[in-house]
Design a protein around this motif. Structure first.
Motif, PDB file in Angstrom:
ATOM      1  N   VAL A 278      47.916  40.361  32.779  1.00 34.67           N
ATOM      2  CA  VAL A 278      46.544  39.870  32.944  1.00 34.67           C
ATOM      3  C   VAL A 278      45.526  41.000  32.893  1.00 34.67           C
ATOM      4  O   VAL A 278      44.495  40.886  32.209  1.00 34.67           O
ATOM      5  N   ILE A 279      45.775  42.101  33.579  1.00 30.78           N
ATOM      6  CA  ILE A 279      44.757  43.156  33.699  1.00 30.78           C
ATOM      7  C   ILE A 279      44.502  43.826  32.363  1.00 30.78           C
ATOM      8  O   ILE A 279      43.431  44.402  32.145  1.00 30.78           O
ATOM      9  N   ASN A 280      45.467  43.746  31.436  1.00 23.88           N
ATOM     10  CA  ASN A 280      45.276  44.313  30.102  1.00 23.88           C
ATOM     11  C   ASN A 280      44.747  43.292  29.107  1.00 23.88           C
ATOM     12  O   ASN A 280      44.661  43.579  27.905  1.00 23.88           O
TER      13      ASN A 280
ATOM     14  N   GLY B 144      39.474  40.125  41.711  1.00 29.64           N
ATOM     15  CA  GLY B 144      39.812  38.709  41.592  1.00 29.64           C
ATOM     16  C   GLY B 144      41.113  38.405  42.302  1.00 29.64           C
ATOM     17  O   GLY B 144      41.777  39.292  42.860  1.00 29.64           O
ATOM     18  N   VAL B 145      41.478  37.135  42.281  1.00 23.59           N
ATOM     19  CA  VAL B 145      42.751  36.685  42.854  1.00 23.59           C
ATOM     20  C   VAL B 145      43.573  36.081  41.730  1.00 23.59           C
ATOM     21  O   VAL B 145      43.195  35.061  41.148  1.00 23.59           O
ATOM     22  N   LEU B 146      44.669  36.725  41.403  1.00 20.50           N
ATOM     23  CA  LEU B 146      45.546  36.273  40.335  1.00 20.50           C
ATOM     24  C   LEU B 146      46.636  35.381  40.906  1.00 20.50           C
ATOM     25  O   LEU B 146      47.258  35.732  41.908  1.00 20.50           O
TER      26      LEU B 146
ATOM     27  N   ARG C 268      41.586  44.482  43.259  1.00 21.83           N
ATOM     28  CA  ARG C 268      40.362  45.190  43.620  1.00 21.83           C
ATOM     29  C   ARG C 268      40.276  46.442  42.755  1.00 21.83           C
ATOM     30  O   ARG C 268      41.211  47.258  42.736  1.00 21.83           O
ATOM     31  N   GLY C 269      39.165  46.600  42.033  1.00 21.91           N
ATOM     32  CA  GLY C 269      39.001  47.780  41.194  1.00 21.91           C
ATOM     33  C   GLY C 269      40.076  47.910  40.137  1.00 21.91           C
ATOM     34  O   GLY C 269      40.544  49.010  39.852  1.00 21.91           O
TER      35      GLY C 269
END
Length: 508
Positions: free
Chosen positions: A122-124, A131-133, A147-148
């Protein structure tokens, strides 16, 4: 050397295979995808025993995957099994049988590993800082606090759409007592996560339930773009959809626009998990990610092998630039020319900011369009700008909203001159308002001038100065040669420049 990497994710509800091709120049691309419904956790009950029929279904699908991997000539297989297998008392027996009958080196991963791989996926692929994944599967839900762009907390919850359906949804309708019992059960686990309570962040959803929520909402809104990844909806829209679903019967859900018929029986449990999460988090929006564990597995392999600068956490620093450069390499563009045009366009953007007054996001869009403006030549040189626009519109460009991707596509398509066909295109006209079209015209003008300064593709114009003085826009070319062709090409845009920005363009 080229490589083909197969990634297999055997979940509690479905099994998926993707094949990624890595090319000699480092570009990568999805070349095959297959999904099979296996319902592996069906009938496990409290004894947590994989049932013979479910195992046979799963192994049948894995045999098909193994055959496809052989036909496609895959070089490496990365295969994991998640909640149903890791929690099963007969796990080792099943894994041994899988290897014996299919040759696939399937391994069961823990909830922590599943959450980590989902986070990498997700982060890529989603431009999100906080957010909350949640990765909602058939028998578990992995929740991660971001966070960050870092995973700060994570936990695997022992329920998903399939096992909650078996436990609570016993009939055709989802009755109010069933709803209350399911929500109480879910809330009992969420109460153990104080780090999630009222954080007021976006929810990022992975998995079939999340994708189907997006598709249903798109149908309700007549959304013109059939892309699910990075689709966003607010809590009001989600709650309205959930209330509509809970009033429906199973036959009605099987025909519900946007809802897969094979998911009609488990969507109530899945969407109720999302609702409880939304309320617990006080979520500001719901963002759907089309990337998850499978992409996380691939990126972990790719970044470790090809881009060690990504670091041990496998987080790509700039996902938009990374995906744009990957696309440029994949379509065998002219990287020196593309990067020079992007550099010149950026200098024009900065120097003439007092005239166009576009924002920092527009600057990023201009760079994307500049890098990809010529990739349509891969299809056909003639009218290649239109082909470039289509490819940008449909590319896996990460870090852009759907609207921003439309903007970048039209800018790339207008890199020679304005063309009315884009304004008349239903997809673009439904996404873009008058202010958007103004942005597109101005960015396209800057790109057209930058591309003109690279007419010979020899980087004759090494640098430039773009200034505004005495009611005129001045363009000073810095080059080792006269740059006659470049000056002539830029001169053709003087009329467009005057019309769009209201001043004359002086070339020095």
């Amino acid at each position: 050397m080229t490589e083909r990497i197969a990634v297999i994710d055997l979940g509690s509800n479905s099994a998926r295979l993707i094949v990624m091709h890595i090319y000699r120049n480092g570009a990568y691309n999805l070349v095959y995808h297959q999904k099979e419904a296996v319902r592996l956790s069906e009938g496990m009950g409290t004894n947590l025993v994989l049932q013979p029929e479910a195992m046979t279904r799963a192994i049948g699908s894995l045999k098909t995957f193994a055959q496809m991997c052989e036909l496609i000539k895959v070089d490496r297989v990365l295969a994991v099994a998640t909640a149903a297998v890791r929690s099963a008392t007969n796990r080792n027996e099943f894994l041994d049988r899988v290897y014996r009958e299919t040759g696939i080196p399937l391994r069961a991963i823990g909830g922590e590993d599943e959450a980590r791989l989902g986070f990498i996926g997700v982060i890529n692929a989603i431009d999100i800082q906080d957010g909350v994944l949640f990765d909602l599967g058939g028998a578990s839900t992995e929740v991660t606090l971001i966070r960050g762009r870092r995973a700060r907390e994570s936990l695997s919850l022992p329920f998903g759409a399939l096992n909650l359906t078996e436990r609570f949804v016993t009939g055709d309708k989802f009755s109010e007592p069933q709803q209350a019992a399911m929500r109480q059960f879910i809330q009992k686990y969420l109460d153990q996560l104080p780090w999630l309570k009222n954080v007021s962040l976006p929810l990022i959803g992975v998995g079939g339930t999340a994708r189907n929520i997006a598709k249903m909402d798109q149908k309700r809104k007549n959304y013109p773009f059939p892309k699910v990844h990075n689709y966003r909806l607010g809590p009001i829209a989600f709650n309205d959809l959930w209330r509509t679903l809970v009033k429906s019967s199973l036959p009605q859900r099987r025909k519900f626009p946007g809802l897969s018929s094979e998911r009609a029986d488990i969507i109530m449990a899945g969407s109720t998990i999302v609702k409880c999460l939304m309320e617990h988090v006080n979520g500001s929006s719901l963002i759907i990610s089309g990337c998850g564990v499978r992409e996380g597995m691939f990126w972990e392999y790719y970044l470790t092998a090809k881009e060690p600068n990504a670091g041990p956490d496998c987080i790509i620093p700039d996902i938009l630039d990374h995906s744009t450069q990957n696309m440029l390499r994949f379509y065998k563009g002219h990287p020196e020319h593309a990067n020079q045009v992007a550099l010149l366009a950026d200098t024009l953007f900065e120097g003439w900011h007092a005239l166009h007054r576009q924002g920092p996001r527009d600057r990023k869009l201009l760079r994307v369009a500049a890098l990809l403006h010529d990739i349509g030549i891969t299809i056909n040189y003639y009218d290649h700008a239109r082909h470039s626009a289509y490819l940008v519109e449909n590319a896996r460009l990460f870090g852009l909203t759907h609207r921003e991707q439309m903007l970048a596509a039209v800018v790339a398509g207008w890199h020679h001159s304005l063309a009315a066909k884009y304004v008349r295109n239903r997809l673009y006209s439904e996404f873009l308002d008058e202010m958007d079209w103004q942005t597109v015209r101005r960015l396209s003008l800057l790109l057209a001038i930058a591309e003109s300064l690279e007419t010979t593709q020899l980087s004759i114009v090494k640098d430039l100065r773009a200034t505004v003085s005495a009611g005129q826009a001045r363009l000073t070319l810095l080059s080792d040669a006269p740059a006659l062709l470049e000056r002539e090409a830029v001169g053709r845009h003087k009329k467009w420049f005057r019309k769009e920005l209201g001043v004359d363009l002086i070339i020095e």
